[in-house]
Design an enzyme around this catalytic site. Structure first.
Site, PDB file in Angstrom:
ATOM      1  N   HIS A 188       0.859  -1.189   0.000  1.00  0.00           N
ATOM      2  CA  HIS A 188       0.000   0.000   0.000  1.00  0.00           C
ATOM      3  C   HIS A 188       0.885   1.224   0.000  1.00  0.00           C
ATOM      4  CE1 HIS A 188      -0.282   1.103   4.567  1.00  0.00           C
ATOM      5  NE2 HIS A 188       0.805   0.415   4.347  1.00  0.00           N
ATOM      6  N   CYS A 216       5.909   6.238   4.893  1.00  0.00           N
ATOM      7  CA  CYS A 216       4.703   5.525   4.468  1.00  0.00           C
ATOM      8  C   CYS A 216       4.092   6.115   3.198  1.00  0.00           C
ATOM      9  CB  CYS A 216       3.669   5.511   5.588  1.00  0.00           C
ATOM     10  SG  CYS A 216       4.203   4.525   7.004  1.00  0.00           S
ATOM     11  N   HIS A 265       5.181   0.489  -0.196  1.00  0.00           N
ATOM     12  CA  HIS A 265       5.787  -0.476   0.719  1.00  0.00           C
ATOM     13  C   HIS A 265       4.759  -1.563   1.037  1.00  0.00           C
ATOM     14  CE1 HIS A 265       3.632   2.286   3.386  1.00  0.00           C
ATOM     15  NE2 HIS A 265       3.638   1.337   4.308  1.00  0.00           N
ATOM     16  N   HIS A 318       3.455  -5.002   3.825  1.00  0.00           N
ATOM     17  CA  HIS A 318       3.409  -5.562   5.173  1.00  0.00           C
ATOM     18  C   HIS A 318       2.965  -7.019   5.104  1.00  0.00           C
ATOM     19  CE1 HIS A 318       3.701  -1.632   7.091  1.00  0.00           C
ATOM     20  NE2 HIS A 318       2.769  -1.196   6.254  1.00  0.00           N
ATOM     21  N   HIS A 329      -1.157 -10.557  -1.659  1.00  0.00           N
ATOM     22  CA  HIS A 329      -0.191 -10.222  -2.708  1.00  0.00           C
ATOM     23  C   HIS A 329      -0.778  -9.277  -3.756  1.00  0.00           C
ATOM     24  CE1 HIS A 329       2.043 -13.437  -0.781  1.00  0.00           C
ATOM     25  NE2 HIS A 329       3.109 -12.872  -1.307  1.00  0.00           N
ATOM     26  N   GLU A 361       0.147  -4.436  11.219  1.00  0.00           N
ATOM     27  CA  GLU A 361       1.078  -4.290  10.099  1.00  0.00           C
ATOM     28  C   GLU A 361       2.484  -4.726  10.488  1.00  0.00           C
ATOM     29  OE1 GLU A 361      -0.780  -0.506   7.681  1.00  0.00           O
ATOM     30  OE2 GLU A 361       0.801  -0.122   9.133  1.00  0.00           O
TER      31      GLU A 361
END
Length: 118
Positions: free
Chosen positions: A14, A25, A29, A31, A69, A108
């Site tokens: 995201h 952020c 990136h 998680h 994914h 996360e």
């Protein structure tokens, strides 16, 4: 009140584009998310359950087919794909299918959690 929880895992990317460019952020990136769904009931079913855990298989299928994914901004169609927003998203999805849904928590990272509980 009786409460049960079940945990689900998925990986996704995201980007929080509303943040300043220098914020970490704001960059693309990902998680390894953990989702915990809580269901509650004042009384147990005739089988002694709040809800049969097998009934949550639909959530696993949704996560695997729709979110795992993937780039969450594209899937959810917004730029505010925070853990808080994901918790609300999962709560709404679960509540529509499982009326006993009382809360959803999303992680996360191993040290952070966001929860939605009406």
């Amino acid at each position: 009140m009786y409460r049960i929880t079940k945990e689900f895992h998925f990986s996704a990317s995201h980007q929080l584009t509303s943040l300043p460019r220098e914020h970490q952020c704001a960059r693309l990136h990902g998680h390894n998310y953990i989702v915990q769904v809580e269901l509650s009931a004042r009384e147990l079913s005739q089988h002694g359950f709040v809800r049969d855990y097998h009934d949550l298989a639909a959530l696993k299928h949704y996560i695997d087919e729709t979110l795992d994914h993937r780039h969450l901004n594209d899937v959810l169609g917004n730029d505010h794909v925070t853990a808080e927003c994901l918790a609300k998203h999962f709560y709404d999805w679960c509540k529509a299918q499982l009326p006993e849904t009382s809360a959803v928590r999303v992680s996360e990272t191993p040290k952070t959690w966001a929860e939605y509980r009406p």
